[in-house]
Scaffold this active site. Structure first.
Site, mmCIF file in Angstrom:
data_model
loop_
_atom_site.group_PDB
_atom_site.id
_atom_site.type_symbol
_atom_site.label_atom_id
_atom_site.label_comp_id
_atom_site.label_asym_id
_atom_site.label_seq_id
_atom_site.Cartn_x
_atom_site.Cartn_y
_atom_site.Cartn_z
ATOM 1 N N SER A 52 12.002 25.899 8.446
ATOM 2 C CA SER A 52 13.436 26.092 8.566
ATOM 3 C C SER A 52 13.923 25.491 9.888
ATOM 4 O O SER A 52 13.668 24.321 10.156
ATOM 5 C CB SER A 52 13.793 27.569 8.424
ATOM 6 N N ASP B 225 17.465 25.805 -3.039
ATOM 7 C CA ASP B 225 17.711 26.461 -1.751
ATOM 8 C C ASP B 225 19.101 27.082 -1.715
ATOM 9 O O ASP B 225 20.099 26.406 -1.939
ATOM 10 C CB ASP B 225 17.575 25.433 -0.620
ATOM 11 N N HIS C 17 14.725 28.907 -0.442
ATOM 12 C CA HIS C 17 14.342 28.608 0.929
ATOM 13 C C HIS C 17 12.986 29.215 1.306
ATOM 14 O O HIS C 17 12.798 30.422 1.217
ATOM 15 C CB HIS C 17 15.434 29.127 1.865
#
Length: 175
Positions: A9, A126, A158
């Site tokens: 991330s 996502d 995600h």
């Protein structure tokens, strides 16, 4: 003699910043899993066509570029309001520099091109990162032509992937 680096991330952006901005760092392969390299312009898990979500986005637009928020909330540093590009470029203290959005920093570009491989993983479903795709101002086309750029995608939200997918697709770049 250098190392491989993997960021999940926002960690993908921070490791790219390390590669681009820090002299003397030797990263062989940079792996970014679910990184928001072009920034985000959406509230996590909030669809763009829902009125409440649009209200949240408007509120974020009003505060994300405030200097106090920019200096104290790291997520604000990768808020990218593509509808107000000049405000983003002049008020965001991190991402426009890293992405060469204001001026092309050839040193940043050359350091990124110095990687053996830059592996970018996106999650096709996502709901955390919006938009999902990134753009190029960093020499990614050169890296792609040289076989240094690897785009991977996996189904899922995600940072949701199986151990099997990770072992088959990521581990080879860590060896």
């Amino acid at each position: 003699n250098g190392f491989n680096a993997m960021g999940f991330s926002q960690g993908g952006q921070f490791l790219r910043a390390l590669v681009q901005q820090c002299d003397g760092i030797k990263v062989h392969n940079l792996i970014s899993i679910g990184g928001q390299h072009q920034g985000v312009f959406g509230f996590p898990k909030c669809p763009a066509d829902v009125a409440f979500c649009e209200s949240l986005r408007d509120m974020l637009n009003n505060y994300a570029y405030n200097s106090i928020v920019q200096n104290h909330l790291v997520q604000a540093e990768y808020w990218h309001d593509s509808l107000h590009e000049e405000t983003y470029k002049s008020s965001n203290i991190f991402l426009p520099d890293l992405n060469n959005d204001n001026t092309i920093n050839e040193v940043y570009k050359q350091r990124l091109i110095g990687l053996n491989k830059f592996v970018m993983v996106k999650f096709t479903a996502d709901t955390m990162v919006q938009p999902i795709a990134s753009e190029d101002q960093l020499g990614l086309k050169i890296m792609d032509n040289n076989g240094q750029l690897v785009f991977l995608a996996t189904d899922g939200d995600h940072l949701q992937f199986s151990n099997e997918w990770f072992i088959a697709n990521i581990i080879p770049y860590l060896q």
